[in-house]
Design a protein around this motif. Structure first.
Motif, PDB file in Angstrom:
ATOM      1  N   ASN A 166       0.815  -1.213   0.000  1.00  0.00           N
ATOM      2  CA  ASN A 166       0.000   0.000   0.000  1.00  0.00           C
ATOM      3  C   ASN A 166       0.853   1.269   0.000  1.00  0.00           C
ATOM      4  O   ASN A 166       0.384   2.326   0.420  1.00  0.00           O
ATOM      5  N   ASN A 167       2.087   1.163  -0.444  1.00  0.00           N
ATOM      6  CA  ASN A 167       2.985   2.318  -0.569  1.00  0.00           C
ATOM      7  C   ASN A 167       3.092   3.113   0.727  1.00  0.00           C
ATOM      8  O   ASN A 167       3.022   4.341   0.718  1.00  0.00           O
ATOM      9  N   GLY A 168       3.270   2.416   1.824  1.00  0.00           N
ATOM     10  CA  GLY A 168       3.329   3.072   3.117  1.00  0.00           C
ATOM     11  C   GLY A 168       4.703   3.604   3.460  1.00  0.00           C
ATOM     12  O   GLY A 168       5.717   2.958   3.212  1.00  0.00           O
ATOM     13  N   ALA A 169       4.720   4.789   4.041  1.00  0.00           N
ATOM     14  CA  ALA A 169       5.951   5.367   4.569  1.00  0.00           C
ATOM     15  C   ALA A 169       6.076   5.066   6.059  1.00  0.00           C
ATOM     16  O   ALA A 169       7.171   4.985   6.596  1.00  0.00           O
ATOM     17  N   ARG A 170       4.910   4.888   6.694  1.00  0.00           N
ATOM     18  CA  ARG A 170       4.845   4.670   8.143  1.00  0.00           C
ATOM     19  C   ARG A 170       3.705   3.702   8.446  1.00  0.00           C
ATOM     20  O   ARG A 170       2.792   3.562   7.652  1.00  0.00           O
ATOM     21  N   VAL A 171       3.776   3.111   9.631  1.00  0.00           N
ATOM     22  CA  VAL A 171       2.656   2.294  10.102  1.00  0.00           C
ATOM     23  C   VAL A 171       2.347   2.658  11.541  1.00  0.00           C
ATOM     24  O   VAL A 171       3.218   3.102  12.287  1.00  0.00           O
ATOM     25  N   MET A 172       1.105   2.461  11.884  1.00  0.00           N
ATOM     26  CA  MET A 172       0.672   2.514  13.279  1.00  0.00           C
ATOM     27  C   MET A 172       0.143   1.135  13.592  1.00  0.00           C
ATOM     28  O   MET A 172      -0.632   0.573  12.825  1.00  0.00           O
ATOM     29  N   LEU A 173       0.591   0.596  14.720  1.00  0.00           N
ATOM     30  CA  LEU A 173       0.130  -0.714  15.156  1.00  0.00           C
ATOM     31  C   LEU A 173      -0.877  -0.553  16.266  1.00  0.00           C
ATOM     32  O   LEU A 173      -0.740   0.329  17.116  1.00  0.00           O
ATOM     33  N   TYR A 174      -1.846  -1.426  16.250  1.00  0.00           N
ATOM     34  CA  TYR A 174      -2.843  -1.479  17.310  1.00  0.00           C
ATOM     35  C   TYR A 174      -3.032  -2.939  17.692  1.00  0.00           C
ATOM     36  O   TYR A 174      -2.945  -3.815  16.846  1.00  0.00           O
TER      37      TYR A 174
END
Length: 153
Positions: A93-101
């Motif tokens: 998904n062309n992500g630069a960052r992620v947030m985890l939950y």
């Protein structure tokens, strides 16, 4: 003399990976604008789950949401997600960052040693890939705990 028999097998090459895109029933602002907003987001998404769930929110360079993905559902008190599942979503998904939950069905948002160890492993993997882990937020049905706000990451 015995004759060797070699069977020919077809080797397939994957030329394209396709994702299935689904419309979300809940509409959100496009960007993660604060820790409070991010915490409330997690509560709405997975806070009331009966078993542990890992949710990955993929962000672009402007912290706008590119994708939301339930990576893993576990048991009542454990969830084992591997970095490859987390970052596959970010890469596709062309992500630069992620947030985890992830949620704690017990109702206690305090991170366990396993939670802290998992977070460190994901951060290390993200550094290798050049994908930042912005936060890891633990949620219940009514509360959240941000490891970033607690200065743990």
């Amino acid at each position: 003399m015995e004759q060797l028999s070699l069977e020919l097998e077809t080797i397939l090459e994957v030329v394209r990976v396709r994702q299935e895109v689904q419309e979300r029933p809940i509409k959100y602002k496009t960007g993660m604008i604060s820790s409070t907003y991010a915490g409330e987001f997690g509560i709405r998404e997975i806070g009331d789950e009966a078993s542990e769930v890992v949710l990955v929110v993929v962000l672009n360079t402007k912290n706008e949401i590119n994708a939301i993905h339930r990576t893993f559902a576990g048991s009542l008190n454990t969830s084992v997600a591997h970095p490859r599942e987390i970052f596959r979503t970010a890469i596709l998904n062309n992500g630069a960052r992620v947030m985890l939950y992830h949620n704690h069905p017990s109702g206690n948002t305090e991170p366990s040693n396993a939670d802290l160890s998992f977070t460190r492993r994901i951060i290390d993997a993200g550094e290798l890939l050049g994908i930042e882990v912005v936060d890891h937020i633990i949620v219940t049905g009514t509360e959240y705990y941000s490891l970033r706000e607690a200065n743990i990451i």
